[in-house]
Design an enzyme around this catalytic site. Structure first.
Site, PDB file in Angstrom:
ATOM      1  N   LYS A 186      26.485 -44.024  56.002  1.00  0.00           N
ATOM      2  CA  LYS A 186      25.716 -45.287  56.007  1.00  0.00           C
ATOM      3  C   LYS A 186      26.617 -46.344  56.663  1.00  0.00           C
ATOM      4  O   LYS A 186      27.520 -46.882  56.039  1.00  0.00           O
ATOM      5  CB  LYS A 186      25.385 -45.687  54.566  1.00  0.00           C
ATOM      6  CG  LYS A 186      24.164 -46.528  54.390  1.00  0.00           C
ATOM      7  CD  LYS A 186      24.173 -47.933  54.892  1.00  0.00           C
ATOM      8  CE  LYS A 186      25.095 -48.936  54.286  1.00  0.00           C
ATOM      9  NZ  LYS A 186      25.097 -50.208  55.070  1.00  0.00           N
ATOM     10  N   CYS A 296      41.512 -55.195  58.053  1.00  0.00           N
ATOM     11  CA  CYS A 296      42.042 -55.028  56.694  1.00  0.00           C
ATOM     12  C   CYS A 296      43.559 -55.079  56.672  1.00  0.00           C
ATOM     13  O   CYS A 296      44.151 -55.515  55.694  1.00  0.00           O
ATOM     14  CB  CYS A 296      41.522 -53.743  56.094  1.00  0.00           C
ATOM     15  SG  CYS A 296      41.787 -52.340  57.166  1.00  0.00           S
ATOM     16  N   GLU A 394      41.756 -63.027  50.510  1.00  0.00           N
ATOM     17  CA  GLU A 394      41.631 -62.456  51.845  1.00  0.00           C
ATOM     18  C   GLU A 394      40.627 -63.284  52.641  1.00  0.00           C
ATOM     19  O   GLU A 394      39.485 -63.457  52.221  1.00  0.00           O
ATOM     20  CB  GLU A 394      41.141 -61.008  51.753  1.00  0.00           C
ATOM     21  CG  GLU A 394      41.055 -60.346  53.114  1.00  0.00           C
ATOM     22  CD  GLU A 394      40.448 -58.969  53.065  1.00  0.00           C
ATOM     23  OE1 GLU A 394      39.403 -58.796  52.419  1.00  0.00           O
ATOM     24  OE2 GLU A 394      41.021 -58.051  53.677  1.00  0.00           O
TER      25      GLU A 394
HETATM   26  P1  NAD Z   1      31.174 -55.005  52.555  1.00  0.00           P
HETATM   27  O1  NAD Z   1      31.907 -54.472  51.397  1.00  0.00           O
HETATM   28  O2  NAD Z   1      30.205 -56.084  52.324  1.00  0.00           O
HETATM   29  O3  NAD Z   1      30.367 -53.868  53.308  1.00  0.00           O
HETATM   30  C1  NAD Z   1      30.944 -52.629  53.650  1.00  0.00           C
HETATM   31  C2  NAD Z   1      29.844 -51.587  53.678  1.00  0.00           C
HETATM   32  O4  NAD Z   1      29.325 -51.466  52.364  1.00  0.00           O
HETATM   33  C3  NAD Z   1      28.649 -51.917  54.572  1.00  0.00           C
HETATM   34  O5  NAD Z   1      28.144 -50.731  55.133  1.00  0.00           O
HETATM   35  C4  NAD Z   1      27.649 -52.493  53.592  1.00  0.00           C
HETATM   36  O6  NAD Z   1      26.310 -52.353  54.030  1.00  0.00           O
HETATM   37  C5  NAD Z   1      27.916 -51.644  52.373  1.00  0.00           C
HETATM   38  N1  NAD Z   1      27.528 -52.266  51.097  1.00  0.00           N
HETATM   39  C6  NAD Z   1      27.388 -53.587  50.795  1.00  0.00           C
HETATM   40  N2  NAD Z   1      26.994 -53.738  49.515  1.00  0.00           N
HETATM   41  C7  NAD Z   1      26.920 -52.496  48.981  1.00  0.00           C
HETATM   42  C8  NAD Z   1      26.602 -52.002  47.685  1.00  0.00           C
HETATM   43  N3  NAD Z   1      26.272 -52.806  46.681  1.00  0.00           N
HETATM   44  N4  NAD Z   1      26.632 -50.661  47.483  1.00  0.00           N
HETATM   45  C9  NAD Z   1      26.989 -49.818  48.474  1.00  0.00           C
HETATM   46  N5  NAD Z   1      27.288 -50.236  49.728  1.00  0.00           N
HETATM   47  C10 NAD Z   1      27.261 -51.559  49.983  1.00  0.00           C
HETATM   48  O7  NAD Z   1      32.306 -55.397  53.582  1.00  0.00           O
HETATM   49  P2  NAD Z   1      32.138 -55.932  55.057  1.00  0.00           P
HETATM   50  O8  NAD Z   1      31.661 -57.328  54.974  1.00  0.00           O
HETATM   51  O9  NAD Z   1      31.343 -54.989  55.865  1.00  0.00           O
HETATM   52  O10 NAD Z   1      33.654 -55.827  55.576  1.00  0.00           O
HETATM   53  C11 NAD Z   1      34.583 -56.780  55.234  1.00  0.00           C
HETATM   54  C12 NAD Z   1      35.472 -56.327  54.091  1.00  0.00           C
HETATM   55  O11 NAD Z   1      35.860 -54.971  54.211  1.00  0.00           O
HETATM   56  C13 NAD Z   1      36.771 -57.087  54.015  1.00  0.00           C
HETATM   57  O12 NAD Z   1      36.968 -57.548  52.706  1.00  0.00           O
HETATM   58  C14 NAD Z   1      37.856 -56.094  54.391  1.00  0.00           C
HETATM   59  O13 NAD Z   1      39.076 -56.265  53.778  1.00  0.00           O
HETATM   60  C15 NAD Z   1      37.268 -54.813  54.022  1.00  0.00           C
HETATM   61  N6  NAD Z   1      37.766 -53.750  54.913  1.00  0.00           N
HETATM   62  C16 NAD Z   1      38.727 -52.932  54.484  1.00  0.00           C
HETATM   63  C17 NAD Z   1      39.204 -51.928  55.318  1.00  0.00           C
HETATM   64  C18 NAD Z   1      40.271 -50.989  54.885  1.00  0.00           C
HETATM   65  O14 NAD Z   1      40.538 -50.025  55.584  1.00  0.00           O
HETATM   66  N7  NAD Z   1      40.911 -51.204  53.774  1.00  0.00           N
HETATM   67  C19 NAD Z   1      38.672 -51.756  56.570  1.00  0.00           C
HETATM   68  C20 NAD Z   1      37.683 -52.610  56.969  1.00  0.00           C
HETATM   69  C21 NAD Z   1      37.221 -53.594  56.121  1.00  0.00           C
END
Ligand code: NAD
Length: 499
Positions: A186, A296, A394
């Site tokens: 997803k 990240c 962050e």
């Molecule tokens: P997000 O957590 O909002 O979304 C990530 C994914 O999760 C998306 O596909 C989203 O549709 C899905 N999602 C959202 N709500 C959900 C739920 N309730 N249940 C299941 N899936 C859900 O994050 P974002 O806005 O896409 O990305 C930014 C964040 O991600 C930042 O905080 C960053 O630090 C983190 N990040 C971490 C890494 C890493 O490798 N550690 C890499 C990239 C991003």
């Protein structure tokens, strides 16, 4: 026809994608339209899948796992598919790069580099598929022989974010496939195109139907359905710490599925007075501006030795002013657009909060007008104290906070003063200082006199609230396996019940 940007024609109409289950494309759902963050025109339309589509995808992955059409192959046969997929990605490099730019806003030169890294991920995982093996215990005495088998964990749910849509995908998919698992992906609803293109590439490479399935839609609906699904054996989630927590709850409330989590970071970059300050300033500028800081492992806390702090901040500010921000299709652009409107607001709010709480803007601190999209100038705050919001949370944008230290112990304490532990960097010509810091700062990835170096051979992942488990490298394949201990009796049985 839309205007051409640096030799790339912007799409006249959005490209429409279906979703991919059991080796076939499906469609006929409501569509989510995505605008280019750099040009503000619609570029893609993807399906808003339903929870029933998630059920179908998981059922297809389950069937493909249970009949062993993939896990039953020799590692060499799986490797052959992964190597053909690597070649498929190489051949479609320009297409993938273009859709990454259109949906995410990152510079085209960067997107191309990321795709080369993705090819390397498939090649590395192909090697791992051949080499994945368990252990044997030939030391249990003549009448007992022991083995540890590595078995694929089963059906994996994979949820990815919008900041590196293709790169994060490819740092996981080939390793999951190398282990023999099947999966349902997803992607973020903002950036689904290249995850769907990968379905086409994998099918062309000979991956059996049902092994790689993609459902698209929002996190709150489709993502959540995957986290709660009782027939998903493992969930690999990359994204925010808040959603990571909800994955833990969903696992606990459903089938206790195994979890891999890569979450947020507030990563320190420590600069000692004895470092090559020109190199360090270049590294710090890159570490906070790469991918507009929507990264990240972005180094968002500069911890610099007080005796050179002012000189270093001025040097850094001069470099940050020269960063080329703008249209990502310009091959000279180094920093592109902010990917989502919500993230743009978040970053600008943090900048406002930094100013209001008394930090001093050395450079940047404002939005930029560069055509139709959303752009923010790389920003350096000085005079940041540990209790300020910008010091602790962050930001996920090109906003750097600078702190000053006097002693090595103080630098280490500042670096560890965070709930996160994803990555860290230290710059020094004194090997003892560099090694001391490397050993004592708690982070999953560490760079000495460099930043964001390395390939798919080594594992990635976080300490503390930055996550659980590891991706890439051999550990990244083993993560998607279960260990099974086996004991074989090779001698005379000493009977428990006397005859
Ligand atoms: P997000 O957590 O909002 O979304 C990530 C994914 O999760 C998306 O596909 C989203 O549709 C899905 N999602 C959202 N709500 C959900 C739920 N309730 N249940 C299941 N899936 C859900 O994050 P974002 O806005 O896409 O990305 C930014 C964040 O991600 C930042 O905080 C960053 O630090 C983190 N990040 C971490 C890494 C890493 O490798 N550690 C890499 C990239 C991003």
């Amino acid at each position: 026809m839309h205007e051409t940007r640096h030799g790339v024609a912007l799409p006249e109409t959005p490209r429409e994608f279906g979703f991919f289950i059991n080796g076939g494309w499906r469609g006929d759902r409501d569509l989510f339209e995505r605008n280019s963050p750099s040009h503000d025109i619609p570029v893609t339309r993807t399906s808003r899948c339903t929870p029933e589509d998630v059920n179908d995808a998981v059922a297809a992955a389950r069937e493909a796992f249970e009949d062993r059409r993939w896990s039953g192959l020799a590692g060499g046969a799986r490797a052959a598919v992964l190597l053909r997929a690597a070649e498929g990605i190489r051949q479609r490099r320009e297409e993938i790069a273009t859709w990454e730019v259109l949906e995410n806003g990152k510079p085209i030169s960067q997107a191309r580099g990321e795709i080369d890294h993705c090819v390397a991920c498939f090649e590395t995982a192909a090697g791992a598929a051949r080499l994945l093996h368990g252990e044997s215990f030939n030391n249990l005495g003549d009448s007992l022989f022991g083995m540890v088998l590595r078995e694929p964990v089963g059906v994996v749910g994979l949820i990815t974010p919008w900041n590196f849509p293709f790169l994060i995908l490819c740092e996981r998919v080939p390793f999951i496939l190398a282990s023999g698992c099947t999966l349902v992906v997803k992607p973020s609803e903002m950036t689904s195109a290249t995850t769907l293109i990968l379905a086409d590439i994998l099918a062309g490479a000979g991956l059996p139907a049902g092994v790689y399935n993609v459902v698209t839609g929002t996190g709150s609906s489709i993502g959540r359905a995957l986290t709660e699904h009782p027939d998903v054996d493992m969930l690999s989630f990359t994204g925010s710490t808040a959603v990571g927590r909800s994955c833990v709850r969903a696992s606990a409330d459903s089938n206790l599925k195994k979890l891999g989590l890569e979450l947020g970071g507030k990563n320190p970059i420590i600069v000692f007075a004895d470092a090559n300050l020109e190199d360090a300033a270049d590294g710090v500028a890159f570490g906070i501006s790469f991918n507009t800081g929507q990264c990240c492992v972005s180094s968002s806390r500069l911890i610099v030795e007080r005796s050179v702090a002012e000189k270093f901040e001025n040097l850094l500010a001069e470099k940050m002013k020269k960063i080329r921000v703008g249209d990502p299709f310009d091959p000279q652009t180094q920093v592109g657009a902010i990917t989502t409107a919500a993230q743009n607001d978040t970053i600008l709010n943090y900048i406002a909060k930094g100013k209001a709480e008394g930090a001093r803007v050395v450079v940047g601190g404002n939005a930029l007008q560069c055509g139709g999209g959303r752009f923010i100038a790389p920003t350096l705050f000085s005079g940041v104290t540990p209790s300020m919001t910008i010091a602790r949370e962050e930001i996920f944008g090109p906003v750097l906070s600078s702190f000053h230290f006097d002693t090595l112990d103080e630098a280490i304490a500042m670096a560890n003063d965070t709930v996160y532990g994803l990555a860290a960097s230290v710059w020094s010509r004194n090997i003892n200082h560099a090694l001391d810091v490397t050993r004592r700062v708690r982070a999953g990835r560490f760079w000495v006199n460099t930043i964001m170096a390395g390939g798919p051979e080594t594992p990635t992942g976080g300490f503390k609230q930055s996550g659980w488990g590891r991706e890439t490298g051999l550990l990244g394949v083993e993560e998607y396996t279960q260990a099974k201990s086996v004991h074989i009796d090779t001698g005379e049985r000493s009977h428990w019940i006397s005859s």
